[in-house]
Design a protein around this motif. Sequence first.
Motif, PDB file in Angstrom:
ATOM      1  N   GLU A   1       0.809  -1.213   0.000  1.00 51.09           N
ATOM      2  CA  GLU A   1       0.000   0.000   0.000  1.00 51.09           C
ATOM      3  C   GLU A   1       0.848   1.271   0.000  1.00 51.09           C
ATOM      4  O   GLU A   1       0.417   2.307  -0.499  1.00 51.09           O
TER       5      GLU A   1
ATOM      6  N   ARG B   1      -0.767  -4.863   2.818  1.00 52.33           N
ATOM      7  CA  ARG B   1      -2.126  -5.281   3.165  1.00 52.33           C
ATOM      8  C   ARG B   1      -2.346  -6.695   2.647  1.00 52.33           C
ATOM      9  O   ARG B   1      -2.129  -6.964   1.465  1.00 52.33           O
TER      10      ARG B   1
ATOM     11  N   ARG C   1      -2.929  -5.541   8.145  1.00 48.94           N
ATOM     12  CA  ARG C   1      -2.035  -4.496   7.649  1.00 48.94           C
ATOM     13  C   ARG C   1      -0.783  -4.484   8.525  1.00 48.94           C
ATOM     14  O   ARG C   1      -0.882  -4.584   9.741  1.00 48.94           O
TER      15      ARG C   1
END
Length: 459
Positions: A35, A76, A82
């Motif tokens: 991410e 992620r 996460r």
Amino acid sequence: MLAARQRVSWQAALGVACFLLAAVPLHAQTVGDVEFSRGVGFAQSPGEPPRTLGRGLPLREGDRLTTAAGASAIIRLQDGTRMTVRPDSELVLQQYRFRESAPDNSMLMQLVRGGFRAVTGLISKGSPDAARVQTSTAVIGIRGTDFDARLCTTPECAQESTQVREAARPNAVQASARIIDVRGESYATDADGRRRRLVDGGSVYPGDVVETTPGSQGVLVFRDGSRVTLGSHTRLRLDNFVYDERNPGDGRFLASILRGSLRIFTGLIGQANHRNVGFGTANATIGVRGTGFDVTCTGACAGEPGDPGTGLTLWTWLGAIEVAPSGQAALQVLQAGQGLFIPATGSVQEISTEPARPEPRPDAVTVPPKLFAESSVPDAAEGLFVFVRDGHIEITTAGEVLHLGRGEAGFAGLDGRTARPEVIPKFIEFDRVPLPNSRNPLLTSILNESGVRTGPVCR
């Protein structure tokens, strides 16, 4: 006996880890993506060239993630987990299986060096043994958790702490109690209605409703030494618990028995000031005088329809209790060897024979060491440091098990010993690396590195 169980647990954990490591397929599946990334970092599958970490890069089972000094990355995974991989770190996605609502979901990672900050997803919430992180020092068991992990084998951690001007915060245990000897399934529902599964070492907080399923049981061990054995199909609400070991007489322990069977042994709060300990039911209140007693609450006592033989049954086996049936002004005192039955209708009945109970007396239960204890651990110590923002973490070494709840830090040394530090290490408390759910990780990184705090960290 406890040491033997811990050795078996450690050996089993390593056995599972070794099995899972061998199970990584040649053509690994995609398990998530990147991410955010900053600085130099790579993902490398076995037998393939490294891939540069960058936003949108697919991650595969078996990938080895590495970050250079000053670099970091947020990943992620498919179950919603996460993780921020810290600078100068190496993390291997050894095994990952996830299908929505599948019973065999699992995740195994290996932290080789450095550290990470994690907010875990559905895998760890679905099963208490499904998510683990293996390190050279210990195995981290994840129980639906928001936490940090850091391997400190160089002076870097201590050097980071020396750069922090603020004082270290006490590593206070926020949990009122922890559950042990769990058989079957037990759960806790907090005041906001969020339900979580309790396994051995799981924390219980004020406002929680603890329940066992039919055929299950467990023992709650409180910080003041009180213990409560929960029988099958039982519900107990912890209304208030306040305890300071320096002033136990100022403590308070109030609970509501909602249904089922319990065996209760009161601790230091009750010994110092018995008026500050009390248990309520639908048809009576119970005060204690340094006490051990049994409770069975069915039918009208549990707010449920029942035959005339249901109600509240009490039996005292240590000390004395004061019973105030609903609608009656007079107290009834039960000494050791005395009992009482309060039916839904009709008069109160005395009991002279102790009712048979399948659950163990709580004062006879062996309590694991270090359930709440703290000890001095310097920030310069070498080993694994873990901080839990929310949830439950189990740290297992070759000879010990340490349970951590919300707001607690723990440590596992290179020699296999575990400890709960007296203060939260400053390199964790004031970590400059952004959390994985940070809205703007780049801005957060820049501000933190410039000495500008963007808000509470690790609270």
